[in-house]
Scaffold this motif. Sequence first.
Motif, PDB file in Angstrom:
ATOM      1  N   PRO A  66      18.907  86.868 -33.205  1.00  0.00           N
ATOM      2  CA  PRO A  66      19.851  87.318 -32.176  1.00  0.00           C
ATOM      3  C   PRO A  66      20.494  88.626 -32.638  1.00  0.00           C
ATOM      4  CG  PRO A  66      20.290  85.038 -32.831  1.00  0.00           C
ATOM      5  CD  PRO A  66      19.270  85.574 -33.779  1.00  0.00           C
ATOM      6  N   SER A  67      20.752  89.513 -31.719  1.00  0.00           N
ATOM      7  CA  SER A  67      21.169  90.861 -32.131  1.00  0.00           C
ATOM      8  C   SER A  67      22.508  90.863 -32.845  1.00  0.00           C
ATOM      9  CB  SER A  67      21.232  91.761 -30.905  1.00  0.00           C
ATOM     10  OG  SER A  67      22.149  91.198 -29.994  1.00  0.00           O
ATOM     11  N   TYR A  68      23.329  89.809 -32.615  1.00  0.00           N
ATOM     12  CA  TYR A  68      24.657  89.838 -33.219  1.00  0.00           C
ATOM     13  C   TYR A  68      24.685  89.200 -34.607  1.00  0.00           C
ATOM     14  CZ  TYR A  68      24.492  85.189 -31.171  1.00  0.00           C
ATOM     15  OH  TYR A  68      24.099  83.928 -30.825  1.00  0.00           O
ATOM     16  N   VAL A  69      23.532  88.741 -35.092  1.00  0.00           N
ATOM     17  CA  VAL A  69      23.538  88.076 -36.392  1.00  0.00           C
ATOM     18  C   VAL A  69      23.171  89.055 -37.502  1.00  0.00           C
ATOM     19  CG1 VAL A  69      22.391  86.340 -37.816  1.00  0.00           C
ATOM     20  CG2 VAL A  69      23.031  85.796 -35.472  1.00  0.00           C
ATOM     21  N   ILE A  70      24.020  89.111 -38.503  1.00  0.00           N
ATOM     22  CA  ILE A  70      23.674  89.788 -39.743  1.00  0.00           C
ATOM     23  C   ILE A  70      23.824  88.736 -40.829  1.00  0.00           C
ATOM     24  CG2 ILE A  70      24.327  91.561 -41.403  1.00  0.00           C
ATOM     25  CD1 ILE A  70      25.424  93.191 -39.150  1.00  0.00           C
ATOM     26  N   PRO A  71      22.730  88.418 -41.537  1.00  0.00           N
ATOM     27  CA  PRO A  71      22.858  87.371 -42.544  1.00  0.00           C
ATOM     28  C   PRO A  71      23.993  87.679 -43.511  1.00  0.00           C
ATOM     29  CG  PRO A  71      20.563  87.921 -42.235  1.00  0.00           C
ATOM     30  CD  PRO A  71      21.353  88.901 -41.416  1.00  0.00           C
ATOM     31  N   SER A  72      24.733  86.664 -43.859  1.00  0.00           N
ATOM     32  CA  SER A  72      25.885  86.697 -44.767  1.00  0.00           C
ATOM     33  C   SER A  72      27.157  87.237 -44.126  1.00  0.00           C
ATOM     34  CB  SER A  72      25.612  87.464 -46.068  1.00  0.00           C
ATOM     35  OG  SER A  72      26.187  88.745 -46.049  1.00  0.00           O
ATOM     36  N   ILE A  73      27.065  87.688 -42.897  1.00  0.00           N
ATOM     37  CA  ILE A  73      28.294  88.158 -42.246  1.00  0.00           C
ATOM     38  C   ILE A  73      28.633  87.224 -41.087  1.00  0.00           C
ATOM     39  CG2 ILE A  73      29.280  90.061 -40.883  1.00  0.00           C
ATOM     40  CD1 ILE A  73      27.991  91.929 -42.850  1.00  0.00           C
ATOM     41  N   SER A  74      29.905  86.849 -41.012  1.00  0.00           N
ATOM     42  CA  SER A  74      30.299  85.824 -40.043  1.00  0.00           C
ATOM     43  C   SER A  74      30.529  86.394 -38.659  1.00  0.00           C
ATOM     44  CB  SER A  74      31.591  85.155 -40.497  1.00  0.00           C
ATOM     45  OG  SER A  74      31.505  84.778 -41.831  1.00  0.00           O
ATOM     46  N   ASN A  75      30.242  85.582 -37.683  1.00  0.00           N
ATOM     47  CA  ASN A  75      30.646  85.867 -36.314  1.00  0.00           C
ATOM     48  C   ASN A  75      31.740  84.880 -35.936  1.00  0.00           C
ATOM     49  OD1 ASN A  75      28.792  87.936 -35.339  1.00  0.00           O
ATOM     50  ND2 ASN A  75      27.238  86.391 -35.767  1.00  0.00           N
ATOM     51  N   MET A  80      39.220  80.194 -33.004  1.00  0.00           N
ATOM     52  CA  MET A  80      37.979  80.932 -33.214  1.00  0.00           C
ATOM     53  C   MET A  80      37.235  80.211 -34.320  1.00  0.00           C
ATOM     54  SD  MET A  80      39.298  84.831 -33.616  1.00  0.00           S
ATOM     55  CE  MET A  80      39.907  84.669 -35.265  1.00  0.00           C
ATOM     56  N   GLY A  81      35.968  79.923 -34.082  1.00  0.00           N
ATOM     57  CA  GLY A  81      35.169  79.293 -35.124  1.00  0.00           C
ATOM     58  C   GLY A  81      34.461  80.377 -35.914  1.00  0.00           C
ATOM     59  N   ARG A  82      34.576  80.324 -37.211  1.00  0.00           N
ATOM     60  CA  ARG A  82      33.859  81.283 -38.049  1.00  0.00           C
ATOM     61  C   ARG A  82      32.476  80.720 -38.311  1.00  0.00           C
ATOM     62  NH1 ARG A  82      34.726  82.174 -44.293  1.00  0.00           N
ATOM     63  NH2 ARG A  82      32.986  83.569 -44.615  1.00  0.00           N
ATOM     64  N   VAL A  83      31.462  81.452 -37.870  1.00  0.00           N
ATOM     65  CA  VAL A  83      30.096  80.939 -37.918  1.00  0.00           C
ATOM     66  C   VAL A  83      29.232  81.869 -38.743  1.00  0.00           C
ATOM     67  CG1 VAL A  83      28.088  80.304 -36.537  1.00  0.00           C
ATOM     68  CG2 VAL A  83      30.373  79.929 -35.632  1.00  0.00           C
ATOM     69  N   ARG A  84      28.567  81.339 -39.728  1.00  0.00           N
ATOM     70  CA  ARG A  84      27.669  82.148 -40.557  1.00  0.00           C
ATOM     71  C   ARG A  84      26.309  81.507 -40.565  1.00  0.00           C
ATOM     72  NH1 ARG A  84      28.301  83.641 -46.743  1.00  0.00           N
ATOM     73  NH2 ARG A  84      26.061  83.398 -46.564  1.00  0.00           N
ATOM     74  N   GLU A  85      25.276  82.312 -40.324  1.00  0.00           N
ATOM     75  CA  GLU A  85      23.913  81.821 -40.282  1.00  0.00           C
ATOM     76  C   GLU A  85      23.806  80.513 -39.502  1.00  0.00           C
ATOM     77  OE1 GLU A  85      24.119  82.670 -44.296  1.00  0.00           O
ATOM     78  OE2 GLU A  85      24.217  84.613 -43.338  1.00  0.00           O
ATOM     79  N   GLY A  86      24.498  80.485 -38.366  1.00  0.00           N
ATOM     80  CA  GLY A  86      24.352  79.339 -37.484  1.00  0.00           C
ATOM     81  C   GLY A  86      25.159  78.120 -37.861  1.00  0.00           C
ATOM     82  N   ARG A  87      26.017  78.225 -38.854  1.00  0.00           N
ATOM     83  CA  ARG A  87      26.812  77.066 -39.223  1.00  0.00           C
ATOM     84  C   ARG A  87      28.285  77.414 -39.111  1.00  0.00           C
ATOM     85  NH1 ARG A  87      25.452  72.558 -42.328  1.00  0.00           N
ATOM     86  NH2 ARG A  87      23.350  72.131 -41.612  1.00  0.00           N
TER      87      ARG A  87
END
Lengths: 742, 201
Positions: free
Chosen positions: A46-55, A71-78
């Motif tokens: 997905p364009s908004y994912v950078i591994p190791s950086i949280s969304n 707000m849920g802090r989500v990293r690599e889908g978790r």
Amino acid sequence: MTENDFNRRDFLKVLGWGGTAVALSGCGNTSIQDGQETVTSYVTLPSYVIPSISNYFNSTCAQCEAGCNIMGRVREGRVLKAEGNPNSPINRGRMCGLGLSGVQAHYNPDRVRQPLLKGEAIAWDKALGVIADKLNGVKGAEVAFLTGNMSGHVQALLGNYMDELGSKNHFSYEAISPAVLRAANKKAYGVSMPRYRIDKARVVVSFGADFLGAWVSPVHFSQQYAQFRKGNRPEGRGVLVQIEPKMTLTGANADRWIAVRPGSEGVLALGIINALGKAGLAIPADIAAASKAYTTERVSSETDVSAEQIEKLAALLKERTPSLVLAGSAAEGYAHGSQNAAAIALLNRVLGNVGKTVEASASVPFPQIAPTVGNRASLVSLNDGLAAGKYKVVFSYGVNPVFSAPAALKFKDNYAKADFKVAFAQYLDETAQAADLVLPLDSAMEDWATVVPEYMVTPEGAGSAAYAQMSFRQPLMDKLYPDTRGIGDILLALLKQRKADKYKEFDDFYAYLRSAVLKNKVALGGKATDDDDAFWDETLSKGFLPMKGIAGTVSAKASASDLKLPSAAADRDYPLRLIPSISASMRDGRNANEPWLQESPDPLTTIVWDSWVEINPKTAAKLGIVEGDIVEVTSRSGTIRTQAYLFPGIHPDAVSVPVGYGHEAMGRYAKGVGANVFAMLDAVFDKETGELALNETGVKISKTGQRVLIVKEEGPVGGSQAGKKKIAVQVAADKVDLSKEV
Amino acid sequence: MQHILRLFILLVGLFAGTGSYAADAAPKLTTPDDLGPQIEQPIEFPHFRHAGDAKDGGMQINCMYCHTYARRSMVAGIPPVQKCIGCHQSIESVRDKPRIQKLFEYWDAKKPIPWKKVHDLPDFVRFNHERHIQRFYFQQDRPYQEVCGYCHGNVKAMTVAQRQKPLTMGWCASCHQKDHPVSANSTETGHGPNDCFTCHK
Ligand code: SF4
């Protein structure tokens, strides 16, 4: 040296050599496990994912009814952590500890993972088939649906389902709910939950409302309280007086904490009105007449609050306006709880606070999604129906009455009388265990929902009185277990069983929710010309929507006409009053399986991982009890055993045990920890609303002879100053001039 | 005497214990040359073809074209399968090579490629790619192959089957103690940080 003389020094030598051996074998090399792990790449990213950086994704907290936006802090889908949504009018970027532990509810290893029919795992199709079977030939009136607080589109679907079944038996139950307060407010102000403006008041007098801990919307009130305490606001720093028999977190923060004899809060309120009159405040005639008999001397002897104190309080309230008087759970929990709350509401009218610090609130324009608030009266009526064999099929969602119903109701036995019981559950709690069919639910971090909180905040600005809020709960990550489902999806499937045609356009609850929201785009703050997709995406990324609510008004209607306050009668057999205390983290015990909450120390006693009974040191001395004694607390309806904790912050006539502990099921962290205070409550009800009177149980205490070391954070040194000699007090607490204090 | 005997037995036991532990682990965790084991990958990825010099038949692709997160994230990232396919769907000439066929198998099945980790640090070490790339590549303007090569060796000449540098703490520290120019156009130099907390946090 003993016969087996393998002594400590030799042992250390061995360890030393052993250590060398390990170090040698690893000489110069690292123990990095190359090639042991895979590093799996995404197939498409997905364009908004950078591994190791949280969304961060916005959602809504599900840990209590306040409905804070998070707000849920989500990293690599978790999802790793929840934080407050800074734009939320409710919690403005903050959260409480209970909310933070929501991730533990999600990752909890004890979740139910498959539908269980009498304990056997079955497939979903079969489970839904069984429900259809059992409903076959059952009349609508024989179906009951029990839920906790509810709102939003899940509620709308449930309403539709109940209509399809032809049943009106939706019961909404919360073990801990300000139901008496709502009724009293309705009478006194015309709205059941007005907006309390702690931030505008110059003095707050709270009769047991633990607004910093577990009352109504604690994160919101904490922020108002922070405003209230600022020295540089135009009104000056506010003064907080907390009146309650057992100190709460709010009481511990107050400028003045006043221990009142349990149950006499209403009497004290009238005494203050009387004193206000004497001090020269104009009191409406009817109220003056009702409070005439409550002279300072009489009130002082009935409430245990000194006459001087009562006059000081009156002086303080007279001098500092606007003020705010709150009636909390401590004042509500009696057979005359409504009367207490009504008497306390009179104070707000007398002091002219209504309209200033007690504000109107807006109501929600769509009744199907407006919050249904739970109360215990509802449980009692379900219980009566069950006892009479009225219900054949009973559903339950989001409640655990087998654990939290007072012992005297015998709910468990009555529940067993229903032919078929379905529990929608995230854990195998006591109620799920007693059910025939358990359907596993998604966690709040996997599920879709809309939430309309009961206590909605009025933001500053024009037209704000007509503001209501719809919050969105969106999945923060994929499901952990493939076989759990959202409650919305289950209800939709059940509806399709009966009206396949009507619901065929909705593949899942998400589709239903989206279409329902977009249909009302304009009412929800959008423009008719807005693009649907854009509006929906923007809504989800904001996390909540303002709704044009129906503006309400408050009126100072509080009347003294039918006020009847009994004086406490002493009970010879059960001389102590049991106050089940509601802690900010454990509340009614539904989150007891989250280890953070079990191990975060109670703010006042610092005890972890257990129940305790708080006893005033004076009372304890009389009974010969010291800290750590295992005691039996016995009422007419039951007995619990727990450790004694001597606590000066409790009235000598009362003892207090926290609720929420003592689960017999639910999971590895909850089961068997502490004692269940619900299991010993008498069935005494508030005379007006029919609510369970939580504080009306009389108990006696006996020692068992066993003693333990209480596991707590508070150390032995300086922990308790009670009983220490030679402490030189500079100013005695009751000699401080509160009205001068800032 | 008796307790010396008992000690001896205990010691033997300890050595035997460590020995058998080492023997059970496969592949071996440590190698005599400090560089970890040879690792078999699901697809033998020819870094030399992609990153190698033109004179050796390489395409001289910048490392960060595929490991695109190195400059903005802690981890360099393994490219998503989609990225490989993005180029390879229009490169007909190698379409039949077994490696490429395998790649397309993964893509068609929408399955990720289970690459094996060649460079792995223990969980108590935090290494940040972004810091190093920003400093040496963007600020000091060094060639990317040199910058990446400090730790990864001469990748443009290999598939990656084995680590090239020990990646031990001493090895990291040996570099951090050297003086480095602060930027491309100054003679000022500075160390890397040496606080425990920089990496162990
Ligand atoms: S008060 Fe705490 S638990 Fe309740 S909704 Fe807000 S953050 Fe969640």
